[in-house]
Enzyme design. Structure first.
Site, PDB file in Angstrom:
ATOM      1  N   ILE A   1       0.849  -1.194   0.000  1.00  0.00           N
ATOM      2  CA  ILE A   1       0.000   0.000   0.000  1.00  0.00           C
ATOM      3  C   ILE A   1       0.889   1.249   0.000  1.00  0.00           C
ATOM      4  O   ILE A   1       1.855   1.337   0.763  1.00  0.00           O
ATOM      5  CB  ILE A   1      -0.918   0.035   1.235  1.00  0.00           C
ATOM      6  N   ASP A   2       0.544   2.208  -0.848  1.00  0.00           N
ATOM      7  CA  ASP A   2       1.267   3.478  -0.909  1.00  0.00           C
ATOM      8  C   ASP A   2       0.476   4.544  -0.156  1.00  0.00           C
ATOM      9  O   ASP A   2      -0.725   4.707  -0.375  1.00  0.00           O
ATOM     10  CB  ASP A   2       1.459   3.917  -2.361  1.00  0.00           C
TER      11      ASP A   2
END
Length: 252
Positions: A128-129
């Site tokens: 996840i960014d």
């Protein structure tokens, strides 16, 4: 006790090894096969390979992956463009120990369930960014569309990944990625307190002391790019990796 892992994170684009800063302006830093061979010889804890163009192009270069994996003798994770169970099967058959998923998590939860059931939780990493918005709030970044996921919240995602049985979470702090300015320890603390699966943190590593402090903040693994690839103020390309003595200090 789970040992703290120091993991080279290598980015691929068009069959080349590249490095970005805050996800922008990828620059060529060498041959990915050679880099993996060097990190393998230095006995890296693990290696993560992310093809940053695979999801946008909807194409996985299995031939390149085969050549890369053949030079690797440590656990290796691949992420990028995985959209079917067959894609995952091919990657594992080539020699990957784990796969990293991102877009698929948002696009196809049923596939995530199938992958976890087929390969086991320990083989699946969710990547996840996270990036600050204009108001300074952390939101989930959609790198494919270069904007935020408007209907997703970090709390919701942290709950869902554990419900789905995903084995590990990798968080990339986009604002610090590639900057070598130090990791955001408060972000590590916030994320780690809300999950009960191993956390890998990526973005900003500046020194060995920074790694140690990041581990003390709650992460189980550190994914490192620029710090292992660049040397000096002019950022000459020089691949490095901590010695056994340094790793022992970190795991004290």
């Amino acid at each position: 006790m789970l040992l703290k892992r120091i993991i080279p994170c290598l980015l691929l684009e068009n069959q080349r090894l590249v490095k970005t800063e805050k996800f922008l302006n990828p620059i060529y830093v060498g041959d990915p096969i050679n880099a993996v061979k060097i990190f393998s010889e230095k006995e890296a804890d693990e290696i993560i390979i992310i093809d940053i163009g695979a999801s946008k192009k909807k194409f996985i270069d299995f031939k390149l992956l085969s050549n890369i994996f053949n030079q690797c003798f440590v656990p290796i994770t691949y992420g990028g463009g995985i959209t079917t169970l067959e894609d995952a099967k091919k990657i594992f058959n080539l020699g990957a120990e784990k796969i990293s998923l991102q877009s698929t998590f948002f696009d196809n939860k049923d596939l995530i369930k199938s992958l976890v059931k087929y390969f086991g939780s320990q083989s699946i990493i969710l990547s996840i960014d996270i990036k600050k918005n204009l108001f300074g709030k952390y939101k989930i970044w959609n790198y494919r569309k270069n904007n935020f996921y408007k209907k997703e919240t970090i709390k919701k995602i942290l709950y869902e990944i554990q419900e789905l049985g995903i084995g590990e979470l990798m968080i990339t702090d986009v604002d610090n990625e590639g900057t070598m300015s130090g990791t955001n320890k408060s972000l590590i603390i916030e994320i780690s307190k809300d999950i009960n699966i191993p956390l890998i943190f990526n973005g900003g590593i500046s020194s060995i002391d920074d790694m140690k402090e990041s581990f003390e903040s709650g992460t189980d693994g550190i994914a490192v790019g620029s710090f292992f690839v660049f040397y000096g103020k002019h950022k000459a390309v020089l691949i490095t990796y901590p010695t056994d003595q340094i790793k022992s200090l970190i795991n004290e």
